[in-house]
Design a protein around this motif. Sequence first.
Motif, short mmCIF file in Angstrom:
data_model
loop_
_atom_site.label_atom_id
_atom_site.label_comp_id
_atom_site.label_asym_id
_atom_site.label_seq_id
_atom_site.Cartn_x
_atom_site.Cartn_y
_atom_site.Cartn_z
N MET A 131 -0.27 -2.09 3.88
CA MET A 131 -0.07 -3.21 4.79
C MET A 131 -0.72 -2.98 6.15
SD MET A 131 1.52 -5.74 3.39
CE MET A 131 2.02 -6.62 4.87
N THR A 132 -0.62 -1.75 6.66
CA THR A 132 -1.12 -1.47 8.01
C THR A 132 -2.58 -1.05 7.99
OG1 THR A 132 -0.48 0.86 7.88
CG2 THR A 132 1.18 -0.67 8.74
N ALA A 133 -3.10 -0.73 6.82
CA ALA A 133 -4.47 -0.25 6.67
C ALA A 133 -4.78 0.90 7.62
CB ALA A 133 -5.46 -1.40 6.87
N GLY A 134 -3.73 1.62 8.01
CA GLY A 134 -3.90 2.77 8.90
C GLY A 134 -4.26 2.41 10.32
N THR A 135 -4.19 1.12 10.69
CA THR A 135 -4.60 0.72 12.04
C THR A 135 -3.42 0.58 13.00
OG1 THR A 135 -4.53 -1.61 11.44
CG2 THR A 135 -6.66 -0.50 11.23
N TYR A 136 -2.19 0.60 12.49
CA TYR A 136 -1.00 0.55 13.35
C TYR A 136 0.17 1.13 12.56
CZ TYR A 136 0.18 -3.70 10.66
OH TYR A 136 0.45 -4.58 9.66
N THR A 137 1.30 1.33 13.24
CA THR A 137 2.47 1.85 12.53
C THR A 137 3.39 0.71 12.15
OG1 THR A 137 3.61 2.21 14.61
CG2 THR A 137 2.41 4.09 13.70
N GLY A 138 3.99 0.82 10.99
CA GLY A 138 4.90 -0.22 10.56
C GLY A 138 5.67 0.19 9.32
N ALA A 139 6.84 -0.41 9.17
CA ALA A 139 7.67 -0.20 7.99
C ALA A 139 8.03 -1.58 7.44
CB ALA A 139 8.92 0.59 8.34
N PHE A 195 10.45 -6.45 8.57
CA PHE A 195 9.32 -5.65 9.06
C PHE A 195 9.62 -5.14 10.45
CE2 PHE A 195 8.63 -10.17 9.72
CZ PHE A 195 8.37 -10.25 11.07
N ASP A 196 9.15 -3.93 10.73
CA ASP A 196 9.31 -3.31 12.04
C ASP A 196 8.00 -2.60 12.33
OD1 ASP A 196 10.13 -2.16 14.39
OD2 ASP A 196 12.02 -1.40 13.58
N THR A 197 7.18 -3.18 13.18
CA THR A 197 5.82 -2.69 13.39
C THR A 197 5.51 -2.54 14.88
OG1 THR A 197 4.89 -4.93 13.45
CG2 THR A 197 5.05 -3.89 11.29
N ALA A 198 4.51 -1.74 15.19
CA ALA A 198 4.04 -1.58 16.56
C ALA A 198 2.56 -1.94 16.60
CB ALA A 198 4.25 -0.16 17.04
N ASN A 199 2.22 -2.89 17.43
CA ASN A 199 0.83 -3.33 17.63
C ASN A 199 0.12 -3.73 16.33
OD1 ASN A 199 1.09 -2.69 20.38
ND2 ASN A 199 0.50 -0.59 19.99
N PRO A 200 0.75 -4.58 15.50
CA PRO A 200 0.07 -4.95 14.26
C PRO A 200 -1.18 -5.75 14.57
CG PRO A 200 1.98 -6.34 14.60
CD PRO A 200 2.01 -5.30 15.69
N SER A 201 -2.29 -5.31 14.01
CA SER A 201 -3.55 -5.98 14.30
C SER A 201 -3.88 -6.94 13.17
CB SER A 201 -4.65 -4.93 14.44
OG SER A 201 -4.59 -4.05 13.34
N VAL A 202 -4.66 -7.95 13.51
CA VAL A 202 -5.15 -8.88 12.50
C VAL A 202 -6.28 -8.17 11.77
CG1 VAL A 202 -6.20 -11.13 12.13
CG2 VAL A 202 -4.49 -10.84 13.91
N PRO A 203 -6.26 -8.11 10.44
CA PRO A 203 -7.32 -7.41 9.71
C PRO A 203 -8.69 -7.96 10.05
CG PRO A 203 -5.59 -8.17 8.20
CD PRO A 203 -5.30 -8.75 9.54
N ALA A 204 -9.66 -7.08 10.15
CA ALA A 204 -11.04 -7.50 10.44
C ALA A 204 -11.53 -8.40 9.31
CB ALA A 204 -11.93 -6.29 10.58
#
Length: 166
Positions: free
Chosen positions: A133-141, A153-162
């Motif tokens: 889910m995070t593709a290694g670009t942010y932390t999340g559960a 979901f509990d995430t930090a700085n989830p980015s929009v996938p490129a």
Amino acid sequence: MGGMAGLGRRGVLALGAVTLLAACTAHSKSAEGAKVRTDLEPLERRFAGLGPLSGARWLGIVLGTDSRGSIPGPTDVRLVGTAQLRAGAVAAITGASQQSFQSEVPTQIPEKLTEFVPKDARWVRSDSFDRDMTAGTYTGAFYLDPATDTVYFDTANPSVPAGSGP
């Protein structure tokens, strides 16, 4: 004279600790000030792997903001909440053989969201699914409940996938 300088330094350290405590209390207040949101678009863009969502209740909590604004740079945002997946979606995700889902209950649920989290949910979570889910670009559960097709979901700085378009 040497003793005076030591005391001065200790005083400065104590002042630093007080400042740190003040920053921590400001930090928790930002969760109080956050409004429970129900819009789906920001979630669907960031969590495309979950498919179409509905009934979302979530918070965007700004973490570690300094009221004096003396620390420039990016601000961390905690995106946390629940949403409904389409019927059968959780079973399809948890049934994928490469993901080893285990029973795990989410912790640190913000008070504003507790009423929206299913009380009798049987949450499961998988480290490898979190990584997908995070593709290694942010932390999340991501906690899933197959019975209600709910995600927490509990995430930090989830980015929009490129390459996900405008």
